[in-house]
Design a protein around this motif. Structure first.
Motif, PDB file in Angstrom:
ATOM      1  N   VAL A   1       1.234  -1.129   0.206  1.00  0.00           N
ATOM      2  CA  VAL A   1       0.154  -0.108   0.212  1.00  0.00           C
ATOM      3  C   VAL A   1       0.594   1.244   0.156  1.00  0.00           C
TER       4      VAL A   1
ATOM      5  N   GLY B   1       2.390   4.065   0.444  1.00  0.00           N
ATOM      6  CA  GLY B   1       2.615   5.863   1.613  1.00  0.00           C
ATOM      7  C   GLY B   1       2.752   4.341   2.812  1.00  0.00           C
ATOM      8  N   PHE B   2       1.942   3.370   2.599  1.00  0.00           N
ATOM      9  CA  PHE B   2       2.065   2.605   4.040  1.00  0.00           C
ATOM     10  C   PHE B   2       3.078   1.335   4.345  1.00  0.00           C
ATOM     11  N   SER B   3       3.011   1.033   5.202  1.00  0.00           N
ATOM     12  CA  SER B   3       4.402  -0.007   5.499  1.00  0.00           C
ATOM     13  C   SER B   3       3.354  -1.391   6.158  1.00  0.00           C
ATOM     14  N   SER B   4       3.997  -1.894   6.477  1.00  0.00           N
ATOM     15  CA  SER B   4       2.609  -3.430   6.509  1.00  0.00           C
ATOM     16  C   SER B   4       4.115  -4.340   7.355  1.00  0.00           C
TER      17      SER B   4
ATOM     18  N   ALA C   1      -7.533  -9.561   2.535  1.00  0.00           N
ATOM     19  CA  ALA C   1      -8.194  -8.017   3.735  1.00  0.00           C
ATOM     20  C   ALA C   1      -7.268  -7.532   3.502  1.00  0.00           C
ATOM     21  N   VAL C   2      -6.830  -6.543   3.691  1.00  0.00           N
ATOM     22  CA  VAL C   2      -6.058  -5.195   3.441  1.00  0.00           C
ATOM     23  C   VAL C   2      -6.748  -4.115   4.719  1.00  0.00           C
ATOM     24  N   ARG C   3      -6.260  -4.756   6.115  1.00  0.00           N
ATOM     25  CA  ARG C   3      -6.495  -3.498   7.268  1.00  0.00           C
ATOM     26  C   ARG C   3      -5.951  -1.967   7.350  1.00  0.00           C
ATOM     27  N   PHE C   4      -6.500  -1.136   7.814  1.00  0.00           N
ATOM     28  CA  PHE C   4      -5.718  -0.552   8.034  1.00  0.00           C
ATOM     29  C   PHE C   4      -6.243   0.325   9.689  1.00  0.00           C
ATOM     30  N   SER C   5      -5.266   0.991  10.161  1.00  0.00           N
ATOM     31  CA  SER C   5      -4.727   1.462  11.610  1.00  0.00           C
ATOM     32  C   SER C   5      -5.774   3.237  11.106  1.00  0.00           C
TER      33      SER C   5
ATOM     34  N   ASP D   1      -4.665   8.843   9.605  1.00  0.00           N
ATOM     35  CA  ASP D   1      -3.480   9.678  10.356  1.00  0.00           C
ATOM     36  C   ASP D   1      -3.809  11.851   8.946  1.00  0.00           C
TER      37      ASP D   1
ATOM     38  N   ARG E   1      -2.104  12.667   7.785  1.00  0.00           N
ATOM     39  CA  ARG E   1      -1.810  12.665   6.139  1.00  0.00           C
ATOM     40  C   ARG E   1      -2.739  11.817   5.076  1.00  0.00           C
ATOM     41  N   HIS E   2      -3.662  11.476   5.488  1.00  0.00           N
ATOM     42  CA  HIS E   2      -4.108  10.913   5.066  1.00  0.00           C
ATOM     43  C   HIS E   2      -5.202  11.544   3.464  1.00  0.00           C
TER      44      HIS E   2
END
Lengths: 162, 268
Positions: free
Chosen positions: A53, A55-58, A79-83, A86, A88-89
């Motif tokens: 994703v 801009g996102f890390s996993s 599933a790609v689950r987001f926290s 913030d 910046r989104h």
């Protein structure tokens, strides 16, 4: 009359049997934003997916986390689950999905951008195509070779005859 | 017995139409078809004359036949008297006594001379000690039933039969009725005896069933009253409930084909 009832009951069995195919929702039970991704088709010898994703890390971008002994069977669901998002989104995310074979070679790839915000659930369908061209963009290509001009002009001396 | 009085009496019966007519009971049965009353009377007279001629020739049986024929035509008491004499002449004392008894019972006192009546009584008194009398009735509780009495296979008539004259000796008494077993009894009568028989009729085995009114065919039982109906309904309800319960619990759910992979948790 009883025979008719029995025929109805018997007739309901295959209907009940055939009418209850359940497609699991990968995001079921997750309270925050989540994208249910279904990869409908792709390379045959896919053992794992590498999901990025932007801009996102996993911690574990590979799914399944353990490489299976047999190739995956399409469609692939995860599933790609987001926290929590913030500040910046910007309201959308871009997913990059790559299919890895048994040798960890990329055999297919797909990319999609999904508009999603807090606690939203989305479903995304992808088809893995051929990997993108790994050549660098033209603006990032190496500069032309600074060899001497073809006519051998001595730049220090200026043009001949001047 | 001398034949003279017989002839005289026969002539009296045949040639005294007025007296004979007066002796007729008020409810004389109708004559045969095509016979008027006068024609019947004339035919009776003719038969009596022929009977007299036969008696005169000693042909008693023929005379009895003529008289019986005449009596069937007109049941006149005078014919009973003549028959009584003819029967007695022909060696049939029981029938003679019965005929004389009918004559005495049916003869109008004014129409028959007292001498005639006395003579008939005398003849009957002479016959009675030599004969027996038989009465046949149905057993108590069966009096209302219709049955016929036969003695020595000769039909006497419906029950009850009272004081039937019989010659002494063995006789078979039979009482018959529809749907019943024949009541048969042998009796040995002695002279001067008066025997009474009470007949108990028993239904025939095959008729006993026939006496039972045929039952109407049983009405078709509604299907919801058959034992298996509610069993099937209950079973069907249980199956349906199980199906519904299993369906609600996801027992019939099948997972769609494909691979369910691990979720990916991403964060900034």
């Amino acid at each position: 009359m009883t025979r008719r009832w029995l025929s109805w009951a018997v007739g309901l069995l295959p209907l009940a049997w055939a009418g209850c195919i359940v497609t699991p929702d990968p995001c079921a039970g997750y309270p925050l934003a989540c994208i249910a991704v279904t990869v409908e088709s792709g390379p045959r010898d896919t053992y794992q997916l590498l999901v990025t994703v932007l801009g996102f890390s996993s911690t574990t971008p590979l799914t399944p986390r353990q490489r299976p002994t047999e190739p995956l069977v399409y469609p692939l669901r995860f599933a790609v689950r987001f926290s929590e998002f913030d500040h910046r989104h910007r309201g959308q995310v871009t997913l990059d999905v790559r299919a890895l074979d048994a040798d960890n070679e990329v055999r297919g790839q797909a990319r999609a951008t999904v508009a999603i915000d807090n606690m939203e659930k989305h479903h995304l369908r992808l088809t893995l195509g051929t990997p993108f061209d790994m050549a660098l963009p033209l603006d990032q290509a190496s500069p032309p070779d600074l060899q001497e001009p073809p006519d051998g002009t001595d730049l220090a001396q200026g043009p001949a005859g001047d | 017995m001398s034949r003279g009085p017989v002839l005289i009496l026969l002539l009296w019966a045949g040639l005294a139409p007025r007296a004979s007519q007066a002796e007729l009971p008020a409810s004389s049965p109708p004559v045969g078809p095509g016979h008027t009353e006068a024609a019947a009377r004339e035919q009776t007279r003719r038969l009596v004359r022929e009977a007299a001629q036969l008696m005169d020739r000693g042909e008693v049986a023929g005379a009895v036949a003529k008289l019986e024929q005449a009596r069937r035509l007109r049941p006149d008491p005078s014919l009973d008297y003549n028959l009584g004499i003819a029967y007695a002449e022909g060696g049939r004392p029981a029938e003679a006594a019965a005929a004389l008894e009918r004559f005495l019972a049916g003869a109008a006192p004014g129409a028959v001379s007292q001498d005639r009546l006395e003579e008939a009584r005398g003849r009957l008194r002479a016959l009675a000690p030599t004969l027996a009398r038989l009465s046949v009735r149905l057993a108590p509780g069966q009096e209302g039933r219709s049955a016929s009495v036969l003695v020595d296979n000769r039909l006497l008539g419906p029950v009850p039969v009272v004081g039937h004259w019989l010659v002494p000796g063995p006789h078979e008494v039979r009482v018959t009725a529809p749907q019943m077993r024949d009541f048969i009894v042998s009796v040995v009568l002695t002279a001067g005896e008066e025997r009474s028989v009470s007949a108990l009729l028993v239904p025939r085995p095959d008729a006993a069933a026939a006496l039972i009114p045929p039952q109407a065919p049983p009405a078709p039982v509604p299907v919801y009253r058959r034992w298996w109906f509610w069993t099937a309904v209950s079973g069907g309800a249980v199956v349906a409930a199980a199906l519904i319960g299993a369906g609600a619990a996801g027992g019939f759910n099948r997972r769609a084909p494909g691979s369910d992979l691990d979720p990916l948790d991403v964060a900034r």
